[in-house]
Design a protein around this motif. Sequence first.
Motif, PDB file in Angstrom:
ATOM      1  N   THR A   5       0.841  -1.191   0.000  1.00  0.00           N
ATOM      2  CA  THR A   5       0.000   0.000   0.000  1.00  0.00           C
ATOM      3  C   THR A   5       0.878   1.242   0.000  1.00  0.00           C
ATOM      4  O   THR A   5       1.823   1.347   0.768  1.00  0.00           O
ATOM      5  CB  THR A   5      -0.907   0.020   1.239  1.00  0.00           C
ATOM      6  OG1 THR A   5      -1.680  -1.171   1.265  1.00  0.00           O
ATOM      7  CG2 THR A   5      -1.839   1.216   1.218  1.00  0.00           C
ATOM      8  N   LEU A   7       0.569   5.254   0.512  1.00  0.00           N
ATOM      9  CA  LEU A   7      -0.311   6.286   1.058  1.00  0.00           C
ATOM     10  C   LEU A   7       0.340   7.641   0.805  1.00  0.00           C
ATOM     11  O   LEU A   7       1.456   7.887   1.249  1.00  0.00           O
ATOM     12  CB  LEU A   7      -0.508   6.049   2.552  1.00  0.00           C
ATOM     13  CG  LEU A   7      -1.443   6.975   3.290  1.00  0.00           C
ATOM     14  CD1 LEU A   7      -2.861   6.793   2.796  1.00  0.00           C
ATOM     15  CD2 LEU A   7      -1.378   6.699   4.768  1.00  0.00           C
ATOM     16  N   ARG A   9      -0.300  11.754   1.196  1.00  0.00           N
ATOM     17  CA  ARG A   9      -1.175  12.715   1.870  1.00  0.00           C
ATOM     18  C   ARG A   9      -0.484  14.059   1.970  1.00  0.00           C
ATOM     19  O   ARG A   9       0.739  14.158   1.861  1.00  0.00           O
ATOM     20  CB  ARG A   9      -1.571  12.219   3.252  1.00  0.00           C
ATOM     21  CG  ARG A   9      -0.417  12.061   4.200  1.00  0.00           C
ATOM     22  CD  ARG A   9      -0.869  11.437   5.515  1.00  0.00           C
ATOM     23  NE  ARG A   9       0.198  11.435   6.477  1.00  0.00           N
ATOM     24  CZ  ARG A   9       0.349  12.331   7.443  1.00  0.00           C
ATOM     25  NH1 ARG A   9      -0.521  13.296   7.571  1.00  0.00           N
ATOM     26  NH2 ARG A   9       1.352  12.266   8.286  1.00  0.00           N
ATOM     27  N   CYS A  33      -3.340  11.337 -10.313  1.00  0.00           N
ATOM     28  CA  CYS A  33      -4.402  11.903  -9.485  1.00  0.00           C
ATOM     29  C   CYS A  33      -4.005  13.319  -9.086  1.00  0.00           C
ATOM     30  O   CYS A  33      -2.847  13.696  -9.146  1.00  0.00           O
ATOM     31  CB  CYS A  33      -4.671  11.041  -8.253  1.00  0.00           C
ATOM     32  SG  CYS A  33      -3.313  10.953  -7.100  1.00  0.00           S
ATOM     33  N   GLU A  34      -4.997  14.096  -8.691  1.00  0.00           N
ATOM     34  CA  GLU A  34      -4.767  15.468  -8.273  1.00  0.00           C
ATOM     35  C   GLU A  34      -5.143  15.592  -6.812  1.00  0.00           C
ATOM     36  O   GLU A  34      -6.183  15.101  -6.383  1.00  0.00           O
ATOM     37  CB  GLU A  34      -5.595  16.426  -9.121  1.00  0.00           C
ATOM     38  CG  GLU A  34      -5.333  17.864  -8.813  1.00  0.00           C
ATOM     39  CD  GLU A  34      -6.068  18.794  -9.748  1.00  0.00           C
ATOM     40  OE1 GLU A  34      -6.772  19.676  -9.238  1.00  0.00           O
ATOM     41  OE2 GLU A  34      -5.927  18.611 -10.965  1.00  0.00           O
ATOM     42  N   MET A  35      -4.286  16.265  -6.048  1.00  0.00           N
ATOM     43  CA  MET A  35      -4.536  16.445  -4.624  1.00  0.00           C
ATOM     44  C   MET A  35      -4.577  17.937  -4.315  1.00  0.00           C
ATOM     45  O   MET A  35      -3.844  18.719  -4.896  1.00  0.00           O
ATOM     46  CB  MET A  35      -3.442  15.771  -3.800  1.00  0.00           C
ATOM     47  CG  MET A  35      -3.371  14.282  -4.019  1.00  0.00           C
ATOM     48  SD  MET A  35      -2.094  13.510  -3.033  1.00  0.00           S
ATOM     49  CE  MET A  35      -2.838  13.632  -1.427  1.00  0.00           C
ATOM     50  N   ASN A  39      -9.004  17.242  -1.002  1.00  0.00           N
ATOM     51  CA  ASN A  39      -8.681  15.869  -1.387  1.00  0.00           C
ATOM     52  C   ASN A  39      -7.237  15.627  -0.955  1.00  0.00           C
ATOM     53  O   ASN A  39      -6.322  15.637  -1.745  1.00  0.00           O
ATOM     54  CB  ASN A  39      -8.823  15.717  -2.904  1.00  0.00           C
ATOM     55  CG  ASN A  39      -8.445  14.354  -3.385  1.00  0.00           C
ATOM     56  OD1 ASN A  39      -8.469  13.393  -2.636  1.00  0.00           O
ATOM     57  ND2 ASN A  39      -8.050  14.266  -4.643  1.00  0.00           N
ATOM     58  N   ASN A  40      -7.031  15.421   0.360  1.00  0.00           N
ATOM     59  CA  ASN A  40      -5.688  15.441   0.892  1.00  0.00           C
ATOM     60  C   ASN A  40      -5.111  14.070   1.251  1.00  0.00           C
ATOM     61  O   ASN A  40      -4.081  13.988   1.885  1.00  0.00           O
ATOM     62  CB  ASN A  40      -5.622  16.343   2.121  1.00  0.00           C
ATOM     63  CG  ASN A  40      -6.544  15.868   3.226  1.00  0.00           C
ATOM     64  OD1 ASN A  40      -7.209  14.852   3.104  1.00  0.00           O
ATOM     65  ND2 ASN A  40      -6.588  16.634   4.291  1.00  0.00           N
ATOM     66  N   ARG A  41      -5.761  13.004   0.828  1.00  0.00           N
ATOM     67  CA  ARG A  41      -5.263  11.663   1.152  1.00  0.00           C
ATOM     68  C   ARG A  41      -5.616  10.702   0.029  1.00  0.00           C
ATOM     69  O   ARG A  41      -6.767  10.634  -0.400  1.00  0.00           O
ATOM     70  CB  ARG A  41      -5.877  11.195   2.460  1.00  0.00           C
ATOM     71  CG  ARG A  41      -5.398   9.855   2.917  1.00  0.00           C
ATOM     72  CD  ARG A  41      -6.103   9.491   4.218  1.00  0.00           C
ATOM     73  NE  ARG A  41      -5.905   8.121   4.541  1.00  0.00           N
ATOM     74  CZ  ARG A  41      -5.138   7.683   5.518  1.00  0.00           C
ATOM     75  NH1 ARG A  41      -4.512   8.543   6.274  1.00  0.00           N
ATOM     76  NH2 ARG A  41      -5.012   6.398   5.757  1.00  0.00           N
ATOM     77  N   LYS A  42      -4.630   9.970  -0.428  1.00  0.00           N
ATOM     78  CA  LYS A  42      -4.834   8.990  -1.500  1.00  0.00           C
ATOM     79  C   LYS A  42      -4.151   7.694  -1.089  1.00  0.00           C
ATOM     80  O   LYS A  42      -2.961   7.678  -0.806  1.00  0.00           O
ATOM     81  CB  LYS A  42      -4.238   9.528  -2.805  1.00  0.00           C
ATOM     82  CG  LYS A  42      -4.480   8.666  -3.991  1.00  0.00           C
ATOM     83  CD  LYS A  42      -5.909   8.790  -4.436  1.00  0.00           C
ATOM     84  CE  LYS A  42      -6.097   8.038  -5.734  1.00  0.00           C
ATOM     85  NZ  LYS A  42      -7.456   8.057  -6.172  1.00  0.00           N
ATOM     86  N   GLU A  43      -4.913   6.623  -1.052  1.00  0.00           N
ATOM     87  CA  GLU A  43      -4.387   5.307  -0.701  1.00  0.00           C
ATOM     88  C   GLU A  43      -4.439   4.439  -1.950  1.00  0.00           C
ATOM     89  O   GLU A  43      -5.494   4.235  -2.535  1.00  0.00           O
ATOM     90  CB  GLU A  43      -5.217   4.690   0.420  1.00  0.00           C
ATOM     91  CG  GLU A  43      -4.615   3.443   0.985  1.00  0.00           C
ATOM     92  CD  GLU A  43      -5.340   2.984   2.233  1.00  0.00           C
ATOM     93  OE1 GLU A  43      -5.396   1.761   2.440  1.00  0.00           O
ATOM     94  OE2 GLU A  43      -5.846   3.833   2.987  1.00  0.00           O
ATOM     95  N   ILE A  44      -3.273   3.900  -2.338  1.00  0.00           N
ATOM     96  CA  ILE A  44      -3.154   3.144  -3.574  1.00  0.00           C
ATOM     97  C   ILE A  44      -2.584   1.776  -3.243  1.00  0.00           C
ATOM     98  O   ILE A  44      -1.551   1.662  -2.580  1.00  0.00           O
ATOM     99  CB  ILE A  44      -2.233   3.868  -4.578  1.00  0.00           C
ATOM    100  CG1 ILE A  44      -2.762   5.275  -4.831  1.00  0.00           C
ATOM    101  CG2 ILE A  44      -2.107   3.092  -5.865  1.00  0.00           C
ATOM    102  CD1 ILE A  44      -1.762   6.208  -5.434  1.00  0.00           C
TER     103      ILE A  44
END
Length: 145
Positions: A5, A7, A9, A33-35, A39-44
Amino acid sequence: MNPGTLLIRTSKSTDIYNKSYHYNVKIANALDCEMNYKNNRKEITLAPGKYSLLIDDGKTQQTQEINLKAGEIQTFTINASVTYQLGLGLLIGIQVAFGAFLCYQFFVLDRFFLPQIIIFVATMFLFTRDNFGNSFALSFSKKRF
C-alpha cells in the motif's frame, strides 16, 4: 502475493500556506491523481516492485523511487513550504504597519530618526526570491506488517 500500500497525503498545515495549490501525483507514469487541501489523502494498492513517484505543483517537481514489498505500507507526506508570494505578502503587511509607526513618529513624537528604521530598511534588502527554495518537501515513513 500480498499487495503493498502506498499512502500519499498532504500535511495538516498545507491549507494555511497554499489553499489554492494543487499537486499532481503520478506513479509509474500511468496512475495520475490530483490532490488539494480538500482531497488530501490517497491510498493506492500496488503489486510489489519498483515504482517511480512524481509530484508536481507547477513550480516544483520532485521524483522519488519506491521499492514496495509485499504487505508494506509506505507513506509520503507533502509538506508545504513558505513560498515567495506568501513571504512577500507578509513583508508588505509588516511594512504597512511600520508605515503607520513612521507617521506616528514624525507627527506625534516630532522625531526624525529612531533606531527602528534600521529594521525596516534591512528587511527590504534581505528579502529576495533566492531565499526561497522548493514550494514543498516530501517526508517518508514505512510500516511493515
